[in-house]
Design a protein around this motif. Structure first.
Motif, PDB file in Angstrom:
ATOM      1  N   PRO A   8       0.836  -1.209   0.000  1.00 55.14           N
ATOM      2  CA  PRO A   8       0.000   0.000   0.000  1.00 55.14           C
ATOM      3  C   PRO A   8       0.870   1.258   0.000  1.00 55.14           C
ATOM      4  O   PRO A   8       1.725   1.428   0.877  1.00 55.14           O
ATOM      5  CB  PRO A   8      -0.779  -0.123   1.316  1.00 55.14           C
ATOM      6  N   LYS A   9       0.668   2.088  -0.980  1.00 58.66           N
ATOM      7  CA  LYS A   9       1.503   3.283  -1.092  1.00 58.66           C
ATOM      8  C   LYS A   9       0.666   4.528  -1.298  1.00 58.66           C
ATOM      9  O   LYS A   9      -0.438   4.463  -1.823  1.00 58.66           O
ATOM     10  CB  LYS A   9       2.436   3.125  -2.294  1.00 58.66           C
ATOM     11  N   THR A  10       1.242   5.621  -0.909  1.00 59.21           N
ATOM     12  CA  THR A  10       0.584   6.901  -1.177  1.00 59.21           C
ATOM     13  C   THR A  10       0.837   7.244  -2.644  1.00 59.21           C
ATOM     14  O   THR A  10       1.695   6.641  -3.297  1.00 59.21           O
ATOM     15  CB  THR A  10       1.196   8.033  -0.327  1.00 59.21           C
ATOM     16  N   ARG A  11       0.154   8.243  -3.075  1.00 59.32           N
ATOM     17  CA  ARG A  11       0.361   8.660  -4.458  1.00 59.32           C
ATOM     18  C   ARG A  11       1.793   9.108  -4.703  1.00 59.32           C
ATOM     19  O   ARG A  11       2.317   8.990  -5.790  1.00 59.32           O
ATOM     20  CB  ARG A  11      -0.624   9.761  -4.829  1.00 59.32           C
ATOM     21  N   SER A  12       2.401   9.630  -3.688  1.00 54.51           N
ATOM     22  CA  SER A  12       3.791  10.070  -3.881  1.00 54.51           C
ATOM     23  C   SER A  12       4.770   8.905  -3.711  1.00 54.51           C
ATOM     24  O   SER A  12       5.978   9.085  -3.745  1.00 54.51           O
ATOM     25  CB  SER A  12       4.122  11.192  -2.897  1.00 54.51           C
ATOM     26  N   GLY A  13       4.214   7.688  -3.529  1.00 58.62           N
ATOM     27  CA  GLY A  13       5.085   6.508  -3.514  1.00 58.62           C
ATOM     28  C   GLY A  13       5.588   6.087  -2.140  1.00 58.62           C
ATOM     29  O   GLY A  13       6.406   5.188  -2.025  1.00 58.62           O
ATOM     30  N   LYS A  14       5.129   6.741  -1.077  1.00 56.73           N
ATOM     31  CA  LYS A  14       5.564   6.340   0.273  1.00 56.73           C
ATOM     32  C   LYS A  14       4.763   5.139   0.747  1.00 56.73           C
ATOM     33  O   LYS A  14       3.535   5.130   0.674  1.00 56.73           O
ATOM     34  CB  LYS A  14       5.292   7.481   1.263  1.00 56.73           C
ATOM     35  N   ASP A  22      -3.796   2.712  -4.579  1.00 56.61           N
ATOM     36  CA  ASP A  22      -4.621   1.623  -5.062  1.00 56.61           C
ATOM     37  C   ASP A  22      -5.205   0.827  -3.899  1.00 56.61           C
ATOM     38  O   ASP A  22      -4.561  -0.068  -3.373  1.00 56.61           O
ATOM     39  CB  ASP A  22      -3.768   0.714  -5.963  1.00 56.61           C
ATOM     40  N   PRO A  23      -6.425   1.145  -3.478  1.00 49.45           N
ATOM     41  CA  PRO A  23      -7.008   0.518  -2.275  1.00 49.45           C
ATOM     42  C   PRO A  23      -7.198  -0.993  -2.394  1.00 49.45           C
ATOM     43  O   PRO A  23      -7.284  -1.672  -1.370  1.00 49.45           O
ATOM     44  CB  PRO A  23      -8.356   1.224  -2.123  1.00 49.45           C
ATOM     45  N   LYS A  24      -7.244  -1.531  -3.587  1.00 49.07           N
ATOM     46  CA  LYS A  24      -7.433  -2.986  -3.750  1.00 49.07           C
ATOM     47  C   LYS A  24      -6.316  -3.801  -3.091  1.00 49.07           C
ATOM     48  O   LYS A  24      -6.509  -4.913  -2.628  1.00 49.07           O
ATOM     49  CB  LYS A  24      -7.469  -3.345  -5.250  1.00 49.07           C
ATOM     50  N   VAL A  25      -5.135  -3.199  -3.075  1.00 44.73           N
ATOM     51  CA  VAL A  25      -3.961  -3.854  -2.506  1.00 44.73           C
ATOM     52  C   VAL A  25      -4.216  -4.332  -1.075  1.00 44.73           C
ATOM     53  O   VAL A  25      -3.802  -5.417  -0.689  1.00 44.73           O
ATOM     54  CB  VAL A  25      -2.778  -2.852  -2.533  1.00 44.73           C
TER      55      VAL A  25
END
Ligand code: 7RM
Length: 523
Positions: free
Chosen positions: A477-483, A507-510
């Motif tokens: 699970p990552k933020t849009r900025s990739g964290k 991507d909440p499916k993760v």
């Protein structure tokens, strides 16, 4: 954990050399990293040592570390002084001497041979109060350990004073701290604090459950220990065996009990107080850090009314306060960042060769305050309760490590593309490591891979960092900025379904997928 270690520390202090002690459970890689950082010129080690039933070839690990330093073309070490420990102290003779001690006659010297020709007296080197005494590495959140530097006068004053008051030291005491000297607790409360007071100490080379689970209680009876200082993780471990192993021994010599290293859960506190201390001994729950040099929040025995699980109040001269996210000081009850308003004699002076990192880590977030990195609650009576690390640190059996350093080791495996590590509560260790690994395409997640990855982490960091859980994570699970959102991973690891706000997720499916594959049992 042998007397020569203490002699070596004191000898360094006497000649004005700076020591940098590395825990014997560390890998050659970790040792090399510390040698390079400290720019050490002499390495002192022993041939070998038993940990429980396991024989560790220390000299070989030391050699591998020196070899790695040479590969990095930065070996500053010119001599390696080797204590004949295993060869001399294990049960008689060659049959038991299972070690091959590798030897390089240009570099290596036996301790006992040098000692034979050394003069009896050595004039002390006169130092400035602010000259360095030692460097001790502690985990940092970027993964590279920080060389915490302490100086001679302030540190010695602070450890000697806290020892005296927190353990209510009297000349007829027999004091025992079970910590390892490779940890700050051993520096401050085995070597410097007690010896500055002339205290009689027990120095224990061994583990609590070998050769039997009553080992601690047996030693307390044997030496009539009066002050006993240990870690919550050891208490939780011994609690598992019930009262029976204690009932065989006479623990009536005990006067004061102490804990350090992690928050102690009230259950373990009660057991320590009732079963070990037979309800007669105050428990001093001492909160402090490598950086603080000595106790900063602690009860004073018999003077401070105790609350199980609270480190109670500041030591003399220490001014804690709690800040909220905006850096505002909280009055009265509340929870937030634990900081200190003023320095005290034992506070670290710098991160060795990186003063900027010292300023950034401890003083930048809230200018004017020392940031501990711990969360803390103050109750209506003004008692302080540590809630644990608020940055990305893990605390396994009282050993701090950063998620970043474990992740770095995991991703060294050729099949691993990415890794994220979080903690999960553990009955004995306090916290344990729950690792999410994303494999490279076409790699298969199976038992063999899990074993390889675990072995790699042990080799890179040491057995203390061995992952308890390894979960296959096709994506993280990552933020849009990739964290990576570790908060979510922590909840998956703990099977907490109420995830709250997921809006920053790319991507909440993760998350669903990870939940469906979570590990129930340890790997
Ligand atoms: C002495 C030592 C420091 C971190 C610290 C805390 C945790 C230590 C307590 C505690 C709750 C305690 N140095 N910690 N003592 N948490 N109650 N009594 O442990 O540098 O290795 O670790 O340990 O998170 O910041 S250390």
């Amino acid at each position: 954990m042998i007397p020569e270690l203490v002699y070596t520390m004191l000898a360094c202090a006497r000649i004005g050399a700076v020591h940098c002690i590395v825990f014997a459970g560390f890998s050659s890689e970790s040792l090399c990293e510390r040698i390079v950082d400290a720019q050490s010129s002499v390495l002192v080690t022993a041939d070998g040592v038993y940990r429980g039933e396991k024989l560790i070839n220390l000299k070989q690990i030391a050699d591998e570390a020196l070899e790695k330093c040479r590969e990095k073309a930065s070996s500053s070490v010119t001599k390696c002084l080797v204590i004949k420990h295993h060869a001399l102290r294990t049960k008689s003779g060659a049959a038991c001497n299972k070690l091959q001690t590798p030897w390089d006659s240009d570099c290596d010297v036996w301790w006992d041979e040098v000692m034979r020709d050394s003069p009896e007296e050595c004039e002390p080197e006169w130092l400035d109060a602010e000259d360095p005494l030692f460097i001790l590495h502690t985990s940092g959140s970027t993964g590279k350990p920080k060389g915490v530097l302490h100086t001679v006068a302030g540190y010695l004053l602070y450890t000697s004073l806290t020892f005296k008051y927190v353990f209510d030291y009297h000349h007829d005491d027999v004091y025992w701290c079970t910590a390892d000297i490779g940890w700050i607790t051993g520096h401050s409360y085995i070597t410097y604090g007690p010896l500055a007071n002339g205290a009689t100490s027990v120095l224990f080379e061994g583990i609590p459950v070998h050769p039997h689970v009553g080992r601690f209680w047996e030693i307390i009876e044997k030496y009539k220990v009066t002050k006993f200082y240990t870690a919550p993780t050891a208490i939780r471990l011994l609690m598992k065996y019930g009262r029976e192993p204690l009932q065989k021994y006479d623990l009536s010599s005990l006067r004061i009990l102490g804990t350090v290293g992690e928050p102690i859960n009230p259950d373990a506190w009660q057991w320590f107080h009732e079963v070990v201390g037979q309800g007669r001994c105050p428990v001093v729950d001492t909160f402090w850090q490598t950086e603080t040099g000595g106790h900063v929040l602690t009860p004073l025995p018999a003077a401070t009314p105790l609350k199980p699980g609270s480190a109670t109040f500041p030591f003399f001269g220490v001014e804690p306060t709690i800040l909220n996210e905006h850096g505002e000081e909280l009055e009265g009850e509340g929870e937030g960042y634990l900081v200190f308003r003023r320095p005290w004699p034992g506070i670290m002076r710098t991160v060795y060769r990186n003063h900027e990192r010292f300023e950034n880590t401890y003083f930048k977030k809230f200018p004017g305050f020392y940031l501990t990195g711990d969360g803390c609650r103050r109750d209506k009576d003004g008692y302080y309760w540590i809630t644990g690390r608020i940055d990305d640190m893990l605390n396994v059996s009282g050993h701090l490590m950063s998620t970043a350093e474990v992740e770095a080791a995991l991703t060294e495996h050729p099949a691993v593309a990415e890794a994220a590590v979080v903690s999960r509560p553990h009955e004995v260790k306090g916290e344990c490591l729950y690792c999410f690994v994303t494999l490279k395409d076409s790699r298969e997640f199976n038992h063999k891979l899990v074993e390889e990855v675990k072995r790699l982490v042990r080799e890179k960091i040491g057995p203390i960092a061995t992952p308890d859980f390894i979960q296959n994570a096709p994506a993280l699970p990552k933020t849009r900025s990739g964290k990576i959102m570790r908060r979510i991973l922590r909840q998956i690891a703990r099977n907490e379904k109420d995830l709250g706000d997921l809006s920053t997720l790319a991507d909440p499916k993760v998350v669903e997928e990870l939940f469906s594959q979570r590990c129930e049992a340890a790997a």
